[in-house]
Scaffold this active site. Sequence first.
Site, PDB file in Angstrom:
ATOM      1  CB  CYS A  64      -0.950  -0.004   1.194  1.00 44.34           C
ATOM      2  SG  CYS A  64      -0.117  -0.076   2.776  1.00 44.34           S
ATOM      3  CB  CYS A  69     -25.592 -34.660   8.615  1.00 45.11           C
ATOM      4  SG  CYS A  69     -26.664 -33.256   8.862  1.00 45.11           S
ATOM      5  CB  CYS A 106     -55.732 -40.368 -46.009  1.00 46.86           C
ATOM      6  SG  CYS A 106     -54.942 -39.382 -47.286  1.00 46.86           S
ATOM      7  CG  HIS A 143     -47.387 -47.246 -53.130  1.00 48.51           C
ATOM      8  ND1 HIS A 143     -48.590 -46.634 -53.164  1.00 48.51           N
ATOM      9  CD2 HIS A 143     -47.340 -47.949 -51.972  1.00 48.51           C
ATOM     10  CE1 HIS A 143     -49.258 -46.955 -52.076  1.00 48.51           C
ATOM     11  NE2 HIS A 143     -48.508 -47.748 -51.340  1.00 48.51           N
ATOM     12  CB  CYS A 154       4.723 -15.265   1.654  1.00 54.46           C
ATOM     13  SG  CYS A 154       5.620 -13.716   1.598  1.00 54.46           S
ATOM     14  CB  CYS A 197     -24.157 -45.056  -6.310  1.00 57.58           C
ATOM     15  SG  CYS A 197     -24.270 -44.848  -4.546  1.00 57.58           S
ATOM     16  CG  HIS A 203     -29.748 -43.297  -4.611  1.00 57.43           C
ATOM     17  ND1 HIS A 203     -29.322 -44.590  -4.726  1.00 57.43           N
ATOM     18  CD2 HIS A 203     -28.650 -42.564  -4.388  1.00 57.43           C
ATOM     19  CE1 HIS A 203     -27.996 -44.630  -4.584  1.00 57.43           C
ATOM     20  NE2 HIS A 203     -27.572 -43.423  -4.368  1.00 57.43           N
ATOM     21  CB  CYS A 261     -23.341 -41.182  -5.918  1.00 59.93           C
ATOM     22  SG  CYS A 261     -25.067 -41.304  -5.488  1.00 59.93           S
TER      23      CYS A 261
END
Lengths: 183, 605
Positions: B185, B315, B398, B417, B226, B358, B353, B347
Amino acid sequence: MSTNCKRRLIRDFKRLSTDPPGGISGSPCPDNIMLWNAVIFGPADTPFEDGTFKLLLTFDDSYPNKPPTVKFLSRMFHPNVYANGELCLDILQNRWSPTYDVAAILTSIQSLLHDPNPNSPANAEAAQLYRENMKEYVRRVKATVEESWLDPEDNIEEDEVAEAEGDGEAEMGQRMDETPNAH
Amino acid sequence: MSSDYEISDDDENYYVDDEDSDMIDGTQDEDDEDDIDMDTFGDDFKVSPKSKRKSYEIDHQSLSQTAVEELMQSDIEHICGIFGVEASTAALLLRHLSWNKERLIEKYMDNPTKVLVSAGVTVEEPPAQSAPIRSSSSTTSKRTTRSTKLLGLASGSGSKSPKAPSPPLKALKPSKSLPFICPICYDDSADLRPLALDCEHQFCSGCWTAYASSKINDEAEHTIRCMAESCALIAPDIFVNNLLVPGPGAPIGDPAEEAENAATWARFQELLVRHFVASNPNLKYCPYPSCTNTVSCPGAASKSSLITVVPTVSCGARGIGGTGQMSQSQQLGAGLAGKEHKFCFGCAIESDHRPVVCAVAKMWLKKCRDDSETANWIKSNTKECPQCQSTIEKNGGCNHMTCKKCKNDFCWVCMEHGTAWYSCNRYDEKSGADARDSQSKSRASLERYLHYYNRWANHEQSAKLSVELYAKTEKKMEDMQVTSALTWIEVQFMKKAVEEVDKCRTTLKWTYAMAYYLAKGNEKELFEDNQRDLEKAVEDLSELLESPIEPENIPTLRQKVTDKTVYVQKRNEIMLEDTATGFSDSRWKWNIDVDGFDAPEKLEN
């Protein structure tokens, strides 16, 4: 923090004007110290030799903790410079250190011109030519060198106009026409 | 397995029987080995008992940030004890090698200087000095030079550093004669406090703090190098602490700034914990927003274990921004907003899930996201003009088509055709047949996918709507308390039922992903039987919950809902249990290559 930033910029300017490293120059805009115009002279013995490339450095209050935004105003043909003039340089991103000053930034960019890194290309065409067709690469770079000799005022204006109108190609054509006058 | 099948055989009887109060006992008689916690309904209000682990559950432990910090501390102390270094140094060394103690010890024993330098603890010394480093005395001498130095020059506040025992003063000498100017500075005021790491690159404390804060807050970086150009030294924690947390006796600063710095310090500590957790395969950070808990689950740490287990963990915290365990009544009152932080340890899927593993869950999600199914739709619903190859969707009319682009006439049925479209008699000609064949094949595959996808999406949608159902149920529970003599605790059966429905819908959702990839065979049929039983039970319970409440019916309703809830819970457990044992016995075969499983036998499809 903002006083720190300005004091530092004044100091950078002082250093740059009393002890300028070779081949670079820069100064803040007269009315805004956070905006700097700079010129890098193309390093000798490179295709960029004799070029005068203009840059714009934009600082904010986080300087020197964060790097400034650096942009080329002159059109560049270089593997690490994007089409809009922004550049891809490690010290301006993740390797930034607050001890770098404006002189250090400009010197680094100058050496980047000399020694591009084609492995992280910002301009794929330039990187490819650099690797595979050096002759064509040199030719394309030389073209930008000649363009860079235009009056900086004109150049900046043109760039700004081109950007504002989103009509870069027409401008580019005009500039190419003018090139002979600059000789 | 055989007992599971018996149950599904008997289910229909339970359904026709309205007084299925004896259902629980009946089920228990048939396979009482996994029914320990099913004896009374009252028990279900408790958080599932941890004493007995079911085969679809995995042992895991929830750790708060402080608990993880203690783990880190014990690792650090271990290294301190072996190397005889300071805690700050040990921490930097461990972080450098991603908390791999064995590798650190090995490398350090091999060449301590090299490790210390590359970890950013010491500056590289000239080779002449590093020669006698192997003697034990040099280790201790290094210890003093490595300690954090807070060089108080003008203000003399260097004594603030708690552990620096009078560091060598050589750094102070040159600056005594010259006033200190911070090279960042360029401030030179007398009250600047220059600080430096062992490399002696001095910067003022203000610049250090601003630098560290921007690294921590903006870059989420815990490695504070540093500031000097190309200096690789890393600031030890104690140095960062000194920057951000003013010590006792420090001049009183701006309170707002101090609060900000304290927050930065807290963030720094969180980043350290995150790094530790990320380095340790046994740990995973809770992915819920602003939750700082960690789960330890050594059972699912290796990739190979994910073939046999679905490591759904929790958790321990609930809701958004919640910390720690809530009391039981809080949990009951929290509603869905206070949902458990369940996630998969194996995952990146941030929900439960189960029962599908996984690799398969990931494959399914990818398939749902991919626009490969868009391509499939285009294939099944459109044809290409035989002449100009434009894609055409027939949305009526058609079979005589006229291409809008090239005006080519062709028959939609046989693609051949032209103007003679009405005499489409070449029905089995080779090229036309081929085109129809590949088209019907891709249509069949799309239909198969959509069958599973629709059911999957339906359960997902229902789970989303469960928030509404929750609010409605709460309203009903209030009404019940008013119109009948039931107390608050007695109407909780409704909430319990909604929770159960929500849980089962998650299971059901994933069973469709699993069924999509299961290879045809008896195993899949058994799986789908279990799936059907669970789905039917869940739909019945859902319907009961939606039914209007009349005061005279409340006791019967309560009985029915309670019974159904227990039944649904039981069915869900059977579904999960059976799938989980299937994985550990490697009973499931897939119709597609799945990471870690045997390649599928080639079937006709």
